[in-house]
Design a protein around this motif. Structure first.
Motif, PDB file in Angstrom:
ATOM      1  N   LYS A   1      -2.195   9.574  -5.471  1.00  0.00           N
ATOM      2  CA  LYS A   1      -1.332   8.423  -5.250  1.00  0.00           C
ATOM      3  C   LYS A   1      -2.124   7.131  -5.405  1.00  0.00           C
ATOM      4  O   LYS A   1      -3.310   7.078  -5.118  1.00  0.00           O
TER       5      LYS A   1
ATOM      6  N   TYR B   1      -2.170   2.987  -4.314  1.00  0.00           N
ATOM      7  CA  TYR B   1      -1.744   2.131  -3.218  1.00  0.00           C
ATOM      8  C   TYR B   1      -2.094   0.674  -3.539  1.00  0.00           C
ATOM      9  O   TYR B   1      -3.192   0.382  -4.014  1.00  0.00           O
ATOM     10  N   GLY B   2      -1.188  -0.221  -3.266  1.00  0.00           N
ATOM     11  CA  GLY B   2      -1.511  -1.631  -3.312  1.00  0.00           C
ATOM     12  C   GLY B   2      -1.574  -2.214  -4.708  1.00  0.00           C
ATOM     13  O   GLY B   2      -0.959  -1.729  -5.655  1.00  0.00           O
TER      14      GLY B   2
ATOM     15  N   SER C   1      -6.829   4.162  -4.998  1.00  0.00           N
ATOM     16  CA  SER C   1      -6.235   5.341  -5.627  1.00  0.00           C
ATOM     17  C   SER C   1      -6.981   6.566  -5.139  1.00  0.00           C
ATOM     18  O   SER C   1      -8.198   6.526  -4.939  1.00  0.00           O
TER      19      SER C   1
ATOM     20  N   ASP D   1       5.760  10.892   0.233  1.00  0.00           N
ATOM     21  CA  ASP D   1       4.739  10.390   1.132  1.00  0.00           C
ATOM     22  C   ASP D   1       4.133  11.520   1.948  1.00  0.00           C
ATOM     23  O   ASP D   1       4.794  12.512   2.267  1.00  0.00           O
TER      24      ASP D   1
ATOM     25  N   ALA E   1      -3.278   2.924   4.454  1.00  0.00           N
ATOM     26  CA  ALA E   1      -2.667   1.611   4.624  1.00  0.00           C
ATOM     27  C   ALA E   1      -3.392   0.805   5.703  1.00  0.00           C
ATOM     28  O   ALA E   1      -3.649  -0.391   5.534  1.00  0.00           O
TER      29      ALA E   1
ATOM     30  N   ASP F   1      -1.450   2.749  -9.726  1.00  0.00           N
ATOM     31  CA  ASP F   1      -0.821   4.067  -9.780  1.00  0.00           C
ATOM     32  C   ASP F   1      -1.884   5.103 -10.088  1.00  0.00           C
ATOM     33  O   ASP F   1      -3.077   4.787 -10.155  1.00  0.00           O
TER      34      ASP F   1
ATOM     35  N   ASP G   1      -1.316   8.682   4.008  1.00  0.00           N
ATOM     36  CA  ASP G   1      -0.841   7.340   3.661  1.00  0.00           C
ATOM     37  C   ASP G   1      -1.035   6.329   4.790  1.00  0.00           C
ATOM     38  O   ASP G   1      -1.411   5.180   4.543  1.00  0.00           O
TER      39      ASP G   1
ATOM     40  N   ALA H   1       0.822  -1.205   0.000  1.00  0.00           N
ATOM     41  CA  ALA H   1       0.000   0.000   0.000  1.00  0.00           C
ATOM     42  C   ALA H   1       0.848   1.244   0.000  1.00  0.00           C
ATOM     43  O   ALA H   1       0.459   2.277  -0.510  1.00  0.00           O
ATOM     44  N   CYS H   2       2.020   1.174   0.589  1.00  0.00           N
ATOM     45  CA  CYS H   2       2.868   2.362   0.641  1.00  0.00           C
ATOM     46  C   CYS H   2       4.182   2.167  -0.099  1.00  0.00           C
ATOM     47  O   CYS H   2       5.031   3.040  -0.080  1.00  0.00           O
ATOM     48  N   SER H   3       4.361   1.026  -0.738  1.00  0.00           N
ATOM     49  CA  SER H   3       5.602   0.806  -1.468  1.00  0.00           C
ATOM     50  C   SER H   3       5.446   1.375  -2.862  1.00  0.00           C
ATOM     51  O   SER H   3       4.688   0.878  -3.663  1.00  0.00           O
ATOM     52  N   LYS H   4       6.139   2.431  -3.135  1.00  0.00           N
ATOM     53  CA  LYS H   4       6.072   3.087  -4.433  1.00  0.00           C
ATOM     54  C   LYS H   4       7.486   3.242  -4.948  1.00  0.00           C
ATOM     55  O   LYS H   4       8.405   3.529  -4.194  1.00  0.00           O
TER      56      LYS H   4
END
Length: 403
Positions: free
Chosen positions: A88, A90-91, A75, A54, A63, A102, A59, A26-29
């Motif tokens: 942003k 997420y996931g 999103s 972030d 998450a 994205d 965020d 969810a927060c890994s970008k």
């Protein structure tokens, strides 16, 4: 709106695996450091050319929400004073391909389609092609007497445009056996005729609120009758295009027919996101079949929100009319109005949940998910996700406009 389908699309074991990944996914970008702002505006596609750092106040909330309610992907887009200040993904967009959500990912927006349709209707009102007091059925009415069997049952010839926009048509609502999802092989005209003949109105139009998907499907048909254009073409040329939106389109019922960059939808509690009859899903059109990104939706909003920060497509008086709530409910036209003047609405189909807010003090946001949980706790938590950031004077919104 929803289809009640008992066939199971995805087992909890699969959702469990996805959930286990959410705190990371969810927060890994791949883009955590913001480069300098670009010299030019991005094009009309639903992407952003700057990379967002972030914002923990948003965020962290998202998450936690995603993990708690087993949401694979989400999103968001947030607007402040007419500027896109946060967007942003997420996931997980699709666990089969392991594509991540994205800002350009497309989602079914479900009943958020109704505001888009409302803007098309109000464009015709503003052009004097239509009056809010116009009758729908009967001799000389918008759809005349071509649908259903005459003589018409009680109240049918009393319906007006305004009443359908406010869900006050006298019946045909989703409080029970929503007729929008009946007779799945019928085209829209056949379905309307069937409803006239087989679903008598239980109340005089204008006296009771009953949320009606069929009412907005009828509004799409009225747009076609007046303009001589396909509903989708008219909306793209008169609402989406002028708002700078190029990616919104009508979705499809199956995973195989999904559009490029569209997420995969995940059912909960045995619901099947891909169990729709293809004709019945496409037929929803004006009531609930659009897909898009939150950025798409915020482009539409800033051009139709009644604020002066970005010129609106409609005149101020027209926007005031569409955002004035009924005397018998909190519905305006395609949106609801809170006691302090905020606009809000949600969309819901098996496998998708969407939410949008436009506040009286210049903020707007949209949140799109690729699953749905029907509990009250879920819906309340969804509404609360962005408010802490909006209500805090300490929130450091970016100075640049990401649109």
């Amino acid at each position: 709106m929803q289809f009640n389908n008992s066939s199971r699309f995805i087992q909890y074991s699969t959702l469990g695996l996805i959930t286990a990944m959410l705190f990371l996914a969810a927060c890994s970008k791949k883009d955590l450091v913001a480069p300098p702002a670009p010299e030019h505006k991005p094009d009309t596609q639903s992407s952003i050319t700057t990379i967002m750092p972030d914002m923990p106040v948003i965020d962290t909330q998202i998450a936690s929400f995603m993990a708690l309610y087993q949401v694979p992907g989400a999103s968001i887009a947030v607007v402040k004073d007419g500027k896109l200040v946060y967007a942003k993904g997420y996931g997980i967009a699709d666990s089969t391909t392991m594509d991540m959500v994205d800002t350009s990912s497309l989602f079914r927006i479900a009943s958020l389609s109704k505001f888009v349709t409302t803007l098309g209707v109000m464009k015709l009102v503003e052009d004097d092609s239509l009056e809010l007091t116009d009758k729908i059925f009967g001799v000389g009415a918008l759809l005349d007497t071509t649908l259903g069997t005459k003589p018409y049952p009680a109240y049918i010839q009393d319906m007006t445009v305004e009443q359908l926009l406010r869900h006050e048509g006298g019946g045909w609502g989703n409080s029970s056996n929503d007729p929008a999802f009946a007779q799945s092989t019928y085209n829209i005209d056949q379905l309307i005729g069937w409803a006239i003949n087989n679903r008598p109105l239980t109340n005089a139009p204008g006296t009771v609120t009953d949320y009606s998907n069929l009412g907005f499907m009828i509004m799409g048909r009225i747009i076609e009758k007046i303009t001589g254009q396909n509903y989708v073409t008219f909306i793209q040329q008169n609402v989406l295009g002028p708002s700078g939106v190029a990616n919104m389109q009508i979705g499809a019922s199956t995973y195989a027919l999904r559009k490029p960059n569209e997420v995969r939808y995940y059912g909960q509690n045995g619901n099947n996101p891909y169990g729709y009859n293809s004709n019945a899903f496409t037929r929803l059109g004006a009531a609930g079949a659009w897909i898009g990104s939150p950025i798409d939706y915020m482009r539409v909003m800033v051009h139709n929100d009644g604020f002066t920060t970005v010129p609106d497509l409609l005149a101020a008086a027209t926007t005031t009319a569409l955002s004035t709530k009924s005397t018998i409910s909190n519905y305006a036209f395609g949106i609801r109005i809170s006691t302090n003047g905020n606009w809000y609405h949600g969309g819901s189909l098996s496998g998708t949940r969407t939410w949008m807010v436009r506040t009286y003090h210049g903020y707007s946001w949209a949140i799109f998910l690729n699953t749905r949980n029907n509990t009250t706790a879920f819906n309340t938590a969804l509404d609360r996700l962005i408010w802490p950031a909006v209500n805090s004077s300490a929130t450091a919104w970016p100075a640049i406009d990401l649109f």
